[in-house]
Every structure is written in structure tokens, then in C-alpha cells.
Design an enzyme around this catalytic site. Structure first.
Site, PDB file in Angstrom:
ATOM      1  N   HIS B  77      36.127  15.581 -31.639  1.00  0.00           N
ATOM      2  CA  HIS B  77      35.463  15.897 -32.899  1.00  0.00           C
ATOM      3  C   HIS B  77      34.011  15.733 -32.818  1.00  0.00           C
ATOM      4  O   HIS B  77      33.331  16.552 -32.760  1.00  0.00           O
ATOM      5  CB  HIS B  77      36.085  15.162 -33.935  1.00  0.00           C
ATOM      6  CG  HIS B  77      35.157  15.027 -35.034  1.00  0.00           C
ATOM      7  ND1 HIS B  77      35.153  16.061 -36.147  1.00  0.00           N
ATOM      8  CD2 HIS B  77      34.415  14.257 -35.676  1.00  0.00           C
ATOM      9  CE1 HIS B  77      34.136  15.986 -37.124  1.00  0.00           C
ATOM     10  NE2 HIS B  77      33.922  14.616 -36.784  1.00  0.00           N
ATOM     11  N   ASP B 106       9.888  39.286 -29.528  1.00  0.00           N
ATOM     12  CA  ASP B 106      11.113  38.618 -28.952  1.00  0.00           C
ATOM     13  C   ASP B 106      10.909  37.593 -28.416  1.00  0.00           C
ATOM     14  O   ASP B 106       9.568  36.913 -28.506  1.00  0.00           O
ATOM     15  CB  ASP B 106      11.609  39.667 -27.740  1.00  0.00           C
ATOM     16  CG  ASP B 106      13.229  39.499 -27.866  1.00  0.00           C
ATOM     17  OD1 ASP B 106      13.418  38.476 -27.715  1.00  0.00           O
ATOM     18  OD2 ASP B 106      13.963  40.427 -28.024  1.00  0.00           O
ATOM     19  N   TRP B 142      33.034   9.789 -28.152  1.00  0.00           N
ATOM     20  CA  TRP B 142      31.990  10.952 -27.844  1.00  0.00           C
ATOM     21  C   TRP B 142      30.778  10.008 -27.040  1.00  0.00           C
ATOM     22  O   TRP B 142      30.118  10.748 -26.510  1.00  0.00           O
ATOM     23  CB  TRP B 142      31.297  11.687 -29.247  1.00  0.00           C
ATOM     24  CG  TRP B 142      30.166  11.026 -29.694  1.00  0.00           C
ATOM     25  CD1 TRP B 142      30.153  10.115 -30.846  1.00  0.00           C
ATOM     26  CD2 TRP B 142      28.926  11.349 -29.503  1.00  0.00           C
ATOM     27  NE1 TRP B 142      28.874   9.830 -31.183  1.00  0.00           N
ATOM     28  CE2 TRP B 142      28.071  10.222 -30.466  1.00  0.00           C
ATOM     29  CE3 TRP B 142      28.031  12.144 -28.722  1.00  0.00           C
ATOM     30  CZ2 TRP B 142      26.492  10.428 -30.392  1.00  0.00           C
ATOM     31  CZ3 TRP B 142      26.592  12.082 -28.599  1.00  0.00           C
ATOM     32  CH2 TRP B 142      25.939  11.285 -29.722  1.00  0.00           C
ATOM     33  N   SER B 170      22.545  24.725 -20.819  1.00  0.00           N
ATOM     34  CA  SER B 170      22.305  26.069 -21.833  1.00  0.00           C
ATOM     35  C   SER B 170      21.144  25.216 -22.847  1.00  0.00           C
ATOM     36  O   SER B 170      20.281  26.129 -23.168  1.00  0.00           O
ATOM     37  CB  SER B 170      23.623  25.994 -22.434  1.00  0.00           C
ATOM     38  OG  SER B 170      23.377  26.523 -23.864  1.00  0.00           O
ATOM     39  N   SER B 171      21.325  23.983 -23.358  1.00  0.00           N
ATOM     40  CA  SER B 171      20.423  23.692 -24.056  1.00  0.00           C
ATOM     41  C   SER B 171      18.755  23.466 -23.517  1.00  0.00           C
ATOM     42  O   SER B 171      17.998  23.857 -24.154  1.00  0.00           O
ATOM     43  CB  SER B 171      20.480  22.175 -24.713  1.00  0.00           C
ATOM     44  OG  SER B 171      21.903  22.174 -25.105  1.00  0.00           O
ATOM     45  N   HIS B 254      19.444   8.447 -28.335  1.00  0.00           N
ATOM     46  CA  HIS B 254      18.808   8.422 -29.698  1.00  0.00           C
ATOM     47  C   HIS B 254      17.716   9.529 -29.979  1.00  0.00           C
ATOM     48  O   HIS B 254      17.846  10.274 -31.239  1.00  0.00           O
ATOM     49  CB  HIS B 254      17.813   7.118 -29.756  1.00  0.00           C
ATOM     50  CG  HIS B 254      17.553   6.844 -31.522  1.00  0.00           C
ATOM     51  ND1 HIS B 254      18.676   6.607 -32.061  1.00  0.00           N
ATOM     52  CD2 HIS B 254      16.459   7.145 -31.927  1.00  0.00           C
ATOM     53  CE1 HIS B 254      18.187   6.418 -33.374  1.00  0.00           C
ATOM     54  NE2 HIS B 254      16.960   6.676 -33.416  1.00  0.00           N
ATOM     55  N   GLU B 256      18.514  12.431 -29.101  1.00  0.00           N
ATOM     56  CA  GLU B 256      19.495  13.573 -29.303  1.00  0.00           C
ATOM     57  C   GLU B 256      19.726  13.720 -30.953  1.00  0.00           C
ATOM     58  O   GLU B 256      19.761  14.616 -31.569  1.00  0.00           O
ATOM     59  CB  GLU B 256      20.728  13.269 -28.439  1.00  0.00           C
ATOM     60  CG  GLU B 256      21.756  14.020 -28.996  1.00  0.00           C
ATOM     61  CD  GLU B 256      22.020  15.423 -28.784  1.00  0.00           C
ATOM     62  OE1 GLU B 256      21.124  15.760 -27.682  1.00  0.00           O
ATOM     63  OE2 GLU B 256      22.684  16.213 -29.298  1.00  0.00           O
ATOM     64  N   TYR B 258      17.755  12.669 -33.125  1.00  0.00           N
ATOM     65  CA  TYR B 258      16.522  13.372 -33.737  1.00  0.00           C
ATOM     66  C   TYR B 258      16.292  14.894 -33.315  1.00  0.00           C
ATOM     67  O   TYR B 258      15.829  15.575 -34.330  1.00  0.00           O
ATOM     68  CB  TYR B 258      15.094  12.739 -33.283  1.00  0.00           C
ATOM     69  CG  TYR B 258      15.258  11.475 -34.264  1.00  0.00           C
ATOM     70  CD1 TYR B 258      15.659  11.438 -35.277  1.00  0.00           C
ATOM     71  CD2 TYR B 258      14.726  10.422 -33.334  1.00  0.00           C
ATOM     72  CE1 TYR B 258      15.508  10.152 -35.963  1.00  0.00           C
ATOM     73  CE2 TYR B 258      14.853   8.855 -33.830  1.00  0.00           C
ATOM     74  CZ  TYR B 258      15.036   8.905 -35.176  1.00  0.00           C
ATOM     75  OH  TYR B 258      15.127   7.697 -35.713  1.00  0.00           O
ATOM     76  N   SER B 269      11.396  21.905 -45.316  1.00  0.00           N
ATOM     77  CA  SER B 269       9.938  22.486 -45.459  1.00  0.00           C
ATOM     78  C   SER B 269       9.662  23.711 -45.689  1.00  0.00           C
ATOM     79  O   SER B 269       8.622  24.172 -46.421  1.00  0.00           O
ATOM     80  CB  SER B 269       9.308  21.472 -44.328  1.00  0.00           C
ATOM     81  OG  SER B 269       9.507  20.287 -44.305  1.00  0.00           O
ATOM     82  N   HIS B 303      18.898  -0.195 -30.359  1.00  0.00           N
ATOM     83  CA  HIS B 303      19.433  -0.757 -31.636  1.00  0.00           C
ATOM     84  C   HIS B 303      20.923  -0.239 -32.007  1.00  0.00           C
ATOM     85  O   HIS B 303      21.565  -0.438 -32.481  1.00  0.00           O
ATOM     86  CB  HIS B 303      18.612  -0.044 -32.795  1.00  0.00           C
ATOM     87  CG  HIS B 303      18.497   1.382 -32.858  1.00  0.00           C
ATOM     88  ND1 HIS B 303      17.453   1.927 -33.462  1.00  0.00           N
ATOM     89  CD2 HIS B 303      19.536   2.186 -33.031  1.00  0.00           C
ATOM     90  CE1 HIS B 303      17.619   3.261 -33.578  1.00  0.00           C
ATOM     91  NE2 HIS B 303      18.907   3.399 -33.353  1.00  0.00           N
ATOM     92  N   HIS B 304      21.452   0.776 -30.676  1.00  0.00           N
ATOM     93  CA  HIS B 304      22.842   1.023 -30.593  1.00  0.00           C
ATOM     94  C   HIS B 304      23.726   0.225 -30.147  1.00  0.00           C
ATOM     95  O   HIS B 304      24.762   0.124 -30.101  1.00  0.00           O
ATOM     96  CB  HIS B 304      23.044   2.269 -30.128  1.00  0.00           C
ATOM     97  CG  HIS B 304      22.192   3.547 -30.695  1.00  0.00           C
ATOM     98  ND1 HIS B 304      23.000   4.289 -31.702  1.00  0.00           N
ATOM     99  CD2 HIS B 304      21.124   4.005 -30.678  1.00  0.00           C
ATOM    100  CE1 HIS B 304      22.394   5.469 -32.224  1.00  0.00           C
ATOM    101  NE2 HIS B 304      20.892   5.093 -31.595  1.00  0.00           N
ATOM    102  N   THR B 329       9.374   8.960 -41.656  1.00  0.00           N
ATOM    103  CA  THR B 329      10.314   9.511 -42.362  1.00  0.00           C
ATOM    104  C   THR B 329      10.232   9.364 -43.901  1.00  0.00           C
ATOM    105  O   THR B 329      10.338  10.357 -44.519  1.00  0.00           O
ATOM    106  CB  THR B 329      11.770   8.802 -42.186  1.00  0.00           C
ATOM    107  OG1 THR B 329      11.982   8.421 -40.778  1.00  0.00           O
ATOM    108  CG2 THR B 329      13.074   9.675 -42.569  1.00  0.00           C
ATOM    109  N   LYS B 332       7.402  11.780 -45.095  1.00  0.00           N
ATOM    110  CA  LYS B 332       8.290  13.358 -44.954  1.00  0.00           C
ATOM    111  C   LYS B 332       8.775  13.412 -46.518  1.00  0.00           C
ATOM    112  O   LYS B 332       8.686  14.417 -47.334  1.00  0.00           O
ATOM    113  CB  LYS B 332       9.219  13.535 -43.852  1.00  0.00           C
ATOM    114  CG  LYS B 332       8.428  13.763 -42.794  1.00  0.00           C
ATOM    115  CD  LYS B 332       9.614  14.085 -41.722  1.00  0.00           C
ATOM    116  CE  LYS B 332       9.036  15.096 -40.734  1.00  0.00           C
ATOM    117  NZ  LYS B 332       8.802  16.555 -41.239  1.00  0.00           N
ATOM    118  N   ARG B 451      35.349   1.095 -36.532  1.00  0.00           N
ATOM    119  CA  ARG B 451      35.732   2.817 -36.502  1.00  0.00           C
ATOM    120  C   ARG B 451      36.663   2.861 -35.334  1.00  0.00           C
ATOM    121  O   ARG B 451      37.099   2.009 -34.523  1.00  0.00           O
ATOM    122  CB  ARG B 451      34.241   3.233 -36.222  1.00  0.00           C
ATOM    123  CG  ARG B 451      33.698   2.712 -34.936  1.00  0.00           C
ATOM    124  CD  ARG B 451      32.303   3.426 -34.732  1.00  0.00           C
ATOM    125  NE  ARG B 451      32.198   4.519 -34.289  1.00  0.00           N
ATOM    126  CZ  ARG B 451      30.922   5.118 -33.859  1.00  0.00           C
ATOM    127  NH1 ARG B 451      30.245   4.325 -33.554  1.00  0.00           N
ATOM    128  NH2 ARG B 451      30.999   6.297 -33.445  1.00  0.00           N
TER     129      ARG B 451
END
Lengths: 348, 526, 200
Positions: B77, B106, B142, B170-171, B254, B256, B258, B269, B303-304, B329, B332, B451
Site C-alpha cells: 500500500h 511540447d 515501505w 522513470s522519475s 525526507h 521525497e 516534499y 496556488s 527526525h524520522h 510553510t 505559504k 503502527r
């Protein structure tokens, strides 16, 4: 969030509440302005769009104000963190070791050493019987510590990463194979406190609870003496012979806690994941090979070495049980003394 | 799709007919469509897995699936939603909109564009095939922490590694294409500070992708070598360190996070000014805020892992750095609110999603700020509080922004207005479903539920039940979205080229539906 | 005046730059491995003990004593009996101390082990100098063999005063089936393959 019982857990709780209310306050202001404008500045109410789109002063202000709020938050957070890192000497050092999927507690310098397994019956998990009050949060041997003493936990693991968490103490530390982590607590109130493993550690990650039984100093000492006594008795009883019936019934109980998670209650294992014991060549073949694999484990597989985990009597019982249950009727009986000899040989 | 193809046939140099059109296409609009459909398919696949998880967690006890399969579901998932649903959706939107927004005919590298899409279905086919392999699919979460994902992993981990490699390639190709398009293909007069914010946020995202996807590729390569070639990057026995894995993973992980939210900022926006009929407040501060968020994302990864046992100074540094993110943040959010302030607002579906985004993302931001406080994090870490936090920023955050974007540009793509009432029904169902699912998770987490567990103690039962009900509401309301999109493609009241009331941007100067080829001669931007 | 590049040329050079930066970042991912070790050495992160060899500090500080706790951990399915001979020793900073662990191989096979050290609190790791340690080498043991495994260490007098207890843990890993252990399995004598060699 539980307020907890230790000084640390309470200051963490207070910190949590402070930040929570600051966030609520900011939220009320920001969302208040937003919903006010949504309500008043809508086209259906005939609002005309204004044309401002920049205001350096306002922008600077709302960069600096959050910054100031953050500094206000950082001060108590830093203070709490420094308190958590208090390195002063502890009264008792306990080594906590994570196994898939149980905990082991060793009281350093006390020769007290035991495993703590979940005791929630399979029937409750599979909804075949009523769930108990402490469903999934109960163990056979809780960690016992005295109240009002500084306890240091030396946390490590023997296989994958686990994490030892008791919410009431605000202690959470990862158990990392090959490395040692430390944490401490000082619980003023006697009581039973429960927690769980909090780092995904494989199939039965959800089934390795932690129970800490905090007792007054005198009762703790009694318990410690009793533990040593039990150990002495175990050593003594290992020298005696036990009847086949007793071995079988004891073996079944041991099998349920130590083996059934993988090999299943019916001894059939899980195909391609955990091998069956029922009808296996090891359990019906050479007895010394069977003893060897139970005592020493199998390298490169999930089969652990149970030499340290179980007493000689339990080992003899469970091997006897495995050789005679589910139609493995070999008739073999393993004497505790034989196992004891093997265990002692290692300790000489 | 047929109708769409027919409409476009009337244009000169129309698309080829049949399946080969999609296989060989180098047209940014076709590829954008492919990306979006692919991502929607993955969204539903990952969603089914989420529903399986929630169904099992409806009540305490094991009812439907066994712990082993439960772990495979949580892992798949997560991977599918992150790499299969959210990221391709943003790339799809970028493909459709970036050339139109900067006035380019294009993408800069059309053939590479085709490649970067067509790798994805193969990557995910490989990943999903592991579900049917002996030993089962990846079951280590994950985040695939070693050694659970190396020494203790099922054999299918090798397929997982190759799938991640393919997604990474790909990315990266997508990101290269986007950067080249934005930097080289702008119409004359389109200066950097005139770029629409969606373009800006994607430019920054693309740089993040270039910076961190190779690191992810590196870490899975190290895993591969540990598993098959006897190295010991993450194995303590050979002098390695399992914690090193977490450092490298989160150095990727991290930024990722963002990558999955910055384009969402861009979409919102675009939408809020249109429906407030007012220019975006603080355009340049938005650009600077986005850049500083991107910069900060590289220095907060620890921080993770506050609980792995760090020295005091380390914890303090990463705590402060993480808290700092709240500043840009916040800027924004304030800018969005200021844009709405004294506007002349209407509330079509895209605006509803955008407003929900602002509110719910901010709630996710608050819980993020709480998680940043290291001593409190010891209590939150790896509980449902974290699950609530990142689902708040990813589902009503990223996913709502994607949906807002789809509603906003759908008339431009298809030439038809979508059925507004149906859109609003979809919004309200999703909104209620999302909050019902994820809000109770805050409480479960604070009460102490870890979790990634398939079964839980009795005191967590009530809120879990609420969350499961919410999840089913949210899941099934996505079918409304599917029906709505198909209906809109097939017909509906024809859209004008402006679509909305005086929106800003080059994409609104071309007819709806957008012709197969646009801006063959660059527009003049004043 | 510079010649005006066509869009295609510009794209091509940009792709080249970007691919190069990807390759660099891929390399950077791997560079994090040694960087992390350096970082650990500086901060003592994770209690990694990296300083080895006889370059220990001299001059002892008799004003305070440090408790050194010795812990033994067997990694999963490592059946050896493994423990510290004296689980707790008290030393002066700067004093060389000899300690030992006892290992016994109870199985019927020859096995090879590798001990991995770890120190807690992690800040103390950089002050614990090992002059000689059994963890520097692989340790082969014949079936039913028992061996005392020595360790000589010095605690740096620079150790911050707030640290008064250091925990030194050794985790024993079974590496019998790895490539590195092959030579140990072949050699007949069960002597430790060397002492005092600083190979880690």
C-alpha cells in the site's frame, strides 16, 4: 496521551499539551480569518475583489512571529530533552534484548535472566473465545523493578530492529542488532505498566508486548530472592527423572509459548515458511540431531537456539512432546538430566 | 478516450489511430493522459489494499487476513501510493500543463518522455507479481529497514529492488525533462519570476528528484549487494550498521516527502486566485518559501529516527532544523489566506478541494510540528499519531490537490464542463471520509497504539472502527470520481477557452479542448 | 558575441549536466557510508568503537574511578556459550586494564564467530581505547572447544566527568558460512589467527 507516572513522562505530557494548545490557538486565528473571508468575501454576497497582492511589512511580520513562537516552544523542549539524557549512575542495570518475537530481561550482576512471552491465547486472537481485559498486552514473566529507584535499560537485539516502549514511562528506544542503546526510568508509583514493540520486526510484530511490574523495594527484593530460588530448584530438578505424562503435559505448555507461533499448534508449520514438525525427519529420526537443533538453532533460518531460553526440564519436555505428539509416536523420552549435562558442559 | 481521439482528429497532424498512438506517442498531452490514468489505476489498487488493512482492523482479533499478509499489504500500500499514485499523478499534470503554461510546443525531450512513462507499468507489474511468489511479497514496510529487508527478507525482495530501480529511472527521466522544458522552452518574455507557481514548484521538485532518487537507487543497490554478493553495508556481523541504512534511506525519504507536496502547493496556488478573482498574495515570497522548504528538507532527515539512540547534540540540531520548516510553510498558508481575504469568492469543486487542502494540510502541519519536538516524539514515534500525520499531509494534502487540479483543468483537457453537482457530492463524500478515517488515528496514536500491527488491544477498538468506516466511505466515493471523469470525457456542456472567470495563465488562451499541438509558434508574453 | 545555441543543443547540454548530477548523487549515496563512519568517530554516534591499536594515552587519573560494565550478547541462532569473566570492572582513567570473555562452542561442528563491540553511552565511545581485542579478528572454535578471549583497554583521562559508567557490549555473530571464514575453517589448529593485529 497518557500523563504517565514518571517525572520525565509528565514533563513530556506537559510539553505535548503546551504545543497542542499553541497549535490550536494558531489554528483558530488562521482558520478564523479564512472562514470569515469565505463567509463575507463571496461573490454571492456581492463582494468585489480588491487588488492588493503584496505587502512586505505584513510578510515580514508573519515570518518573524512564527519564528518567535518556535523559539518559545524550543526552550521547554530542550530542557526536557536534557533531563532525559541524565547520565548519572543507576541503581539497577537491566539488559533488554529483543528477539523475534519476545523480550529477554537480564538483571546485570544478579544472575537473574528470563524471557517474556505473550500469553494471549490463540483462541482469543482468532475470535473463538471472549477477549481478556489485557488482550495482547499480557506476558508470562513481566519485568519486575523496584519503585523509586533509577533503573537503566541497556537495549539491544539479536535479529532485526525492535523498539522497547512503555508509554507510562515515556521510554522508547530502538533495539538494534549488534549495538547497544541505553535509556532509564525512575518510577515512583508501584503498579503494572504495559507497552509494546514499536518497530516493525516481522510477522508477529503486533504480538510482543511489554509488561513492567513496579513493586516497593522490599517486595522487589523478595521477588529477586524467589527468582534465584526458582533457578536453584530448576537446576536441582534437572537432575531428577520425570514421568512421561508430566513431560508430555509440560512439553505441550512449553510448545504453545515457544514453538507454536511458527510451527503452529498442530505441528504442521506453514508451507514454505516454517517447516512442519509433524512427521518430520528430525522429530522422528535421530534423537541427538533433534536435541541439537532445539538447543543450538539452525544457522541461516528463523530457528533460534533455545539453549538459553528454556530450562533443562522445559527443553526435555518440549523435545519429548514433539517426538510423541501428532502421531510422531516415537515413544522416545528425553531425560532432563541429559539436557542438563549438555547445558552444563557449555558452562564449565 | 475514443471521443477524445475523434475530436482531435479534426486537427491537422492529429494523433495516430489505435493502440500504437499510446505506445509510440511523444505528445505531452497523450503522455500526461497516460500518466494520469496509470496513477488513478494505482490509486485504486493501493486503495483496495488500504481497505483490506482497515477491514482487518475494524475489530480486535484476526478476522480476515493473517499477520504475514497484513504486513505485505501495508508495505505494498505504501509503495504503490507513493511511487505509483501520487508521484505519477504529479508528473502527469506536469506533462499536460507545463508546456501550455510556459508557452512551449511540447516537452523538451519528447522521446525520453515516452520512455519514462512506459517503464512504470513494467516496474509495477514486477512489484505486484511478488504477491504471487513463494514466500510472499515484501513485508518489511515501505521504509524497508535493514536487516528485516535484507537478512530476514522473503526472496521476492530482489524483484522489489529492481522495481524500485525502474521507478527511480522513470522519475529521474521525468525530472530531467521537466527541468529542460522549464529552463529552455519558455516563450519569449516569460521570465522566471513570471512563471506560474505550479511551474515553479515543479522546477524545485524536479531538482529534488534529481538529488535524491539516485540516493534511493544507491541504497537499494547496497541492499542487493548485501543480499547476493556478501557485502556488509547494513550487517553488523561484517562491520556494517543497520542504522546507516536508516540514515541513507531518510536522506532520500525526507526530500521525497516534499516531492509529494510541493507540486500540490503549486496547484493550490493556481486555483485559489482564480476562484477568489484576485492575484496570488506574495508571489515572490511563495517562491522563496518553496525554495527554503526544499533546502531545509536536506538537513532534517534524522527526525524520522529520534529513537535510534543519538547523542544529545544530534537530537537538538535536528529538532531545531525541523521546527524551522514551520516558518516557510506558515508563510505559504498565510499567503493563501491573504489571497482569499477581500476577494470575490465562488466555490466550484476545485476551490472546495483547494480550501480543504489548506485546512487539512495545516492540521497535518501542526501534528508535524508536534512530531518535531524530540522529547514528545519519543511518545509519538511509530504510533498511529504518525500515521495520522502523514496521511493528513498526503491524502487531504497531496491527493486532494491532485483532484483539485484535475477538476480545474478537466474542461481544458476534454472541452467539456464536468457535472458540478456530482463533483460537489464527490468532494463532500471524500472530505467526510478522509476526516473520519484519519482524525481518530490521532487519538489512537496518543493512546499508545503502535503502527503496522494487524491486531490491537481492546482500548483502541472504538476509534479503529470509526476509522475503518471512514476509509470505506472515502474509498467508495472515488468511484464517483471515476464515473464523473468518464462522463466528462464523453460529453457535457462545451467549455469556453477561459473555462473559469478570467483565470490567469497561458493555458487559458488556447481553445478547449486543447488542440493536439499548441504553441507551435511561441506566444508573446508581456 | 556568443553563437546562439539552438533549443536542441541547449536541451542536450542540459540533459548531460543533469545526468551527470544524477551519477554524482548516486555516488554520493555510497560516499555516505565512509562519511557516516567519520561522523560516528567524531561524535561517537551509535557507540561504534573504531579507535584501535596501541596508541593509547598515558598517565592515569587516580582522582576518579570508572565502572566498566561488560555485556555479552549472542546474535540469533548463535549457540555458543559466551560471557564476560568479570561482568563489572572498576578502573582509573588512563589505567590499562586486562579483561576477558569466555567462549565455548557446544555444537558438533567447527564454527567461526565475529564479535562486534558497542559502547554506551555513545559519547564515551571515543574515549575507550582498545589496545588489543579479540574483536579485531575472527574467532574460530572447534567443536566443544572453550577459549578465554582477551581484551586490553584504556580509558582516556579526557573522558567527560559526567560519565561514570561505561557499558561495553560484544555481540557474537555466527559467520561460519561466509567467505571470509573459509580459511579459518580449513586451518587445523584452533589458535586465534593472530593477536594484536589491527585489522578492523
Amino acid at each position: 496521551m497518557p500523563r504517565g507516572v514518571t517525572e520525565i513522562s509528565q514533563s513530556v505530557f506537559d510539553l505535548h499539551m503546551i504545543i497542542f494548545w499553541i497549535c490550536v490557538a494558531i489554528g483558530v486565528v488562521v482558520f478564523g480569518v479564512m472562514f470569515w473571508s469565505i463567509f463575507h468575501h463571496r461573490q454571492s454576497r456581492g463582494a468585489q475583489a480588491h487588488h492588493f497582492h503584496e505587502n512586505t511589512l505584513v510578510e515580514i511580520i508573519w515570518t518573524l512571529v512564527p519564528f518567535a513562537i518556535l523559539i518559545a516552544m524550543a526552550i521547554p523542549a530542550t530542557a526536557t530533552l536534557v533531563k532525559m539524557y541524565d547520565p548519572s549512575d543507576a541503581d539497577i542495570d537491566i539488559q533488554v534484548t529483543g528477539y523475534q518475537w519476545k523480550w529477554r530481561y537480564q538483571y546485570l550482576g544478579e544472575d537473574v535472566d528470563f524471557f517474556s512471552n505473550t500469553t494471549t491465547p490463540k483462541e482469543q486472537i482468532n475470535n473463538e473465545s471472549e477477549k481478556g481485559e489485557n488482550y495482547l498486552l499480557e506476558v508470562d514473566n513481566p519485568l519486575v523493578i523496584p519503585a523509586g529507584k533509577k533503573i537503566r535499560f541497556l537495549i539491544t537485539s539479536v535479529d532485526v530492529i525492535h523498539s522497547w516502549w512503555v508509554p507510562a514511562f515515556a521510554v522508547k528506544k530502538d533495539a538494534i542488532p549488534g549495538f547497544i542503546n541505553e535509556s532509564w526510568t525512575n518510577v515512583p508509583e508501584p503498579g503494572i505498566y504495559r507497552g509494546q514493540c514499536t518497530e516493525l520486526c516481522g510477522t508477529y510484530h503486533g504480538f510482543m508486548p511489554i509488561v513492567v511490574d513496579v513493586r516497593p523495594q522490599a517486595e522487589y527484593e523478595l521477588w529477586l530472592a524467589e527468582m534465584k530460588n526458582i533457578k536453584a530448584q530448576e537446576i536441582a530438578s534437572a537432575k531428577q527423572s520425570i514421568s512421561m505424562e508430566e513431560l508430555m503435559s509440560k512439553g505441550e505448555a512449553v510448545y504453545k509459548t515457544a514453538c507454536a507461533a511458527c510451527h503452529q499448534i498442530n505441528g504442521e508449520g506453514i508451507p514454505n515458511v516454517f517447516p512442519a514438525i509433524k512427521g518430520s525427519s528430525i522429530a522422528t529420526g535421530d534423537i541427538s540431531q533433534h536435541i541439537d537443533i532445539v538447543l543450538n538453532g539452525k544457522a541461516g533460518s528463523a530457528m533460534q537456539a533455545f539453549r538459553e531460553q528454556l530450562s533443562a526440564v522445559d527443553l526435555a519436555a518440549v523435545i519429548t512432546y514433539e517426538r510423541n505428539a501428532w502421531g510422531n509416536d516415537s515413544g522416545d523420552k528425553v531425560e532432563p538430566a541429559a539436557i542438563d549435562e549438555l547445558k552444563m558442559a557449555a558452562k564449565q | 478516450m475514443n471521443t477524445m481521439a475523434k475530436v482531435e482528429h479534426t486537427e491537422h497532424h492529429g494523433p495516430a489511430a489505435g493502440l500504437t498512438r499510446w505506445l509510440y506517442t511523444t505528445n505531452h498531452k497523450d503522455i500526461g493522459t497516460l500518466y494520469l490514468w496509470f496513477s488513478f489505476a494505482m490509486f485504486l489498487t493501493g486503495g483496495c489494499m488500504a481497505l483490506m488493512i482497515r477491514a482487518e482492523l475494524f475489530q480486535p482479533g484476526l478476522q480476515l487476513i493473517q499477520p504475514e499478509f497484513f504486513n505485505q499489504m501495508t508495505t505494498m500500500h505504501g509503495l504503490i501510493m507513493v511511487f505509483g499514485a501520487v508521484m505519477p499523478a504529479f508528473v502527469g499534470l506536469a506533462n499536460w500543463m507545463l508546456p501550455m503554461m510556459v508557452g512551449a510546443p511540447d516537452m523538451a525531450l519528447p522521446r525520453m518522455n515516452n520512455w519514462s512513462f512506459w517503464i512504470l507499468p513494467f516496474a509495477f507489474a514486477m512489484m505486484l507479481s511478488t504477491l504471487f511468489m513463494e514466500g510472499g511479497a515484501p513485508n518489511f514496510g515501505w521504509t524497508f529497514y535493514a536487516p528485516l529487508s535484507t537478512t530476514y527478507a522473503p526472496p521476492s525482495v530482489t524483484y522489489f529492488i529492481f522495481a524500485v530501480h525502474m521507478m527511480g529511472i522513470s522519475s529521474i527521466m521525468g525530472a530531467i525533462n521537466i527541468i529542460a522544458t522549464i529552463l529552455n522552452m519558455r516563450a519569449p518574455g516569460m521570465t522566471m519570476m513570471k512563471l506560474p507557481l505550479f511551474v515553479w514548484t515543479w522546477l524545485i521538485t524536479a531538482f529534488l528528484l534529481i538529488a535524491v532518487m539516485p540516493v534511493l537507487a544507491g541504497v537499494v543497490t547496497m541492499m542487493l549487494m548485501d543480499i547476493h554478493f556478501g557485502t556488509s553495508f547494513f550487517n553488523a556481523a561484517g562491520g556494517g550498521d543497520p542504522v546507516l541504512f536508516q540514515h541513507i534511506f531518510w536522506f532520500f525519504g525526507h526530500p521525497e516527502v516534499y516531492i509529494m507536496i510541493l507540486p500540490a502547493f503549486g496547484i493550490v496556488s493556481e486555483i485559489i486566485p482564480t476562484f477568489a478573482r484576485k492575484r496570488l498574495f506574495g508571489y515572490s515570497s511563495m517562491v522563496y518559501a518553496t525554495s527554503s522548504i526544499a533546502f531545509l528538507s536536506f538537513i532534517v532527515w534524522v527526525h524520522h529516527m529520534f529513537t535510534v539512540g543519538l547523542p544529545l547534540m544530534g537530537e537538538l540540531f535536528f529538532m531545531y532544523a525541523t521546527m524551522l520548516i514551520a516558518v516557510p510553510t506558515g508563510v505559504k498558508v498565510f499567503n493563501w489566506v491573504a489571497t482569499m481575504f477581500r476577494g470575490s469568492m465562488t466555490f466550484e469543486t476545485p476551490m472546495l478541494f483547494a480550501i480543504a487542502f489548506v485546512v487539512l494540510f495545516t492540521i497535518g502541519g501542526f501534528s508535524g510540528l508536534m512530531l518535531a519536538i524530540a522529547p514528545a516524539d519519543f511518545q509519538y514515534h511509530d504510533t498511529y499519531f504518525v500515521v495520522a500525520h502523514f496521511h493528513y499531509v498526503l491524502v487531504p494534502g497531496a491527493v486532494f490537490a491532485i483532484m483539485a487540479g484535475v477538476y480545474y483543468w478537466l474542461p481544458k483537457w476534454t472541452g467539456h464542463y464536468y457535472p458540478e453537482t456530482m463533483g460537489k457530492v464527490h468532494f463532500w463524500c471524500s472530505f467526510i471520509g478522509v476526516n473520519l478515517t484519519f482524525f481518530p488515528m490521532h487519538f489512537i496514536g496518543l493512546a499508545g497504539m503502535p503502527r503496522r500491527i494487524p491486531d490491537y488491544a481492546l482500548q483502541f477498538a472504538d476509534f479503529n472502527m470509526v476509522a475503518s468506516i471512514g476509509a470505506f466511505i472515502f474509498g467508495f466515493s472515488q468511484l464517483i470520481f471515476l464515473v464523473l471523469i468518464i462522463k466528462t470525457i464523453r460529453g457535457g456542456s462545451p467549455a469556453t477557452s477561459e473555462v473559469w472567470d478570467e483565470p490567469h495563465g497561458l493555458e487559458w488562451t488556447i481553445p478547449s479542448p486543447a488542440p493536439y499541438h499548441t504553441f507551435s509558434t511561441p506566444p508573446e508574453v508581456k | 558575441m556568443k553563437p546562439v545555441k539552438s533549443a536542441q543543443q541547449k536541451n542536450r547540454s542540459m540533459v548531460r549536466t543533469l545526468i551527470l548530477s544524477c551519477v554524482l548523487m548516486f555516488g554520493f549515496g555510497f560516499a555516505l557510508v565512509p562519511l557516516y563512519d567519520v561522523f560516528c568517530r567524531i561524535t561517537g554516534l551509535n557507540g561504534k568503537v573504531l579507535n584501535t591499536g596501541p596508541n593509547a594515552p598515558t598517565g592515569s587519573d587516580k582522582n576518579r574511578t570508572i565502572r566498566v560494565q561488560m555485556i555479552a550478547v549472542n546474535n540469533e541462532s548463535m549457540p555458543w556459550e559466551f560471557r564476560a569473566l568479570s561482568p563489572m570492572v572498576t578502573v582509573y582513567p588512563g589505567e590499562s586494564k586486562q579483561a576477558a570473555y569466555l567462549a565455548h562452542n557446544p555444537t558438533s561442528e567447527k564454527m567461526v564467530a565475529q564479535a562486534i563491540p558497542s559502547v554506551s553511552p555513545s559519547e564515551a565511545a571515543q574515549y575507550l581505547h582498545k589496545v588489543n581485542c579479540f574483536c579485531f579478528d575472527r574467532q574460530p572454535l572447534d567443536s566443544l572447544e572453550t577459549r578465554e578471549m582477551p581484551l586490553l583497554f584504556v580509558i582516556d583521562p579526557e573522558l567527560p566527568t559526567y560519565i561514570s559508567t561505561i557499558t561495553l557490549s560484544y555481540t557474537l555473530f555466527d559467520i561460519t558460512s561466509t567467505k571470509a571464514a573459509e580459511s579459518d575453517l580449513l586451518s587445523k589448529s584452533a589458535q586465534p589467527n593472530s593477536t594484536g593485529r589491527n585489522t578492523l
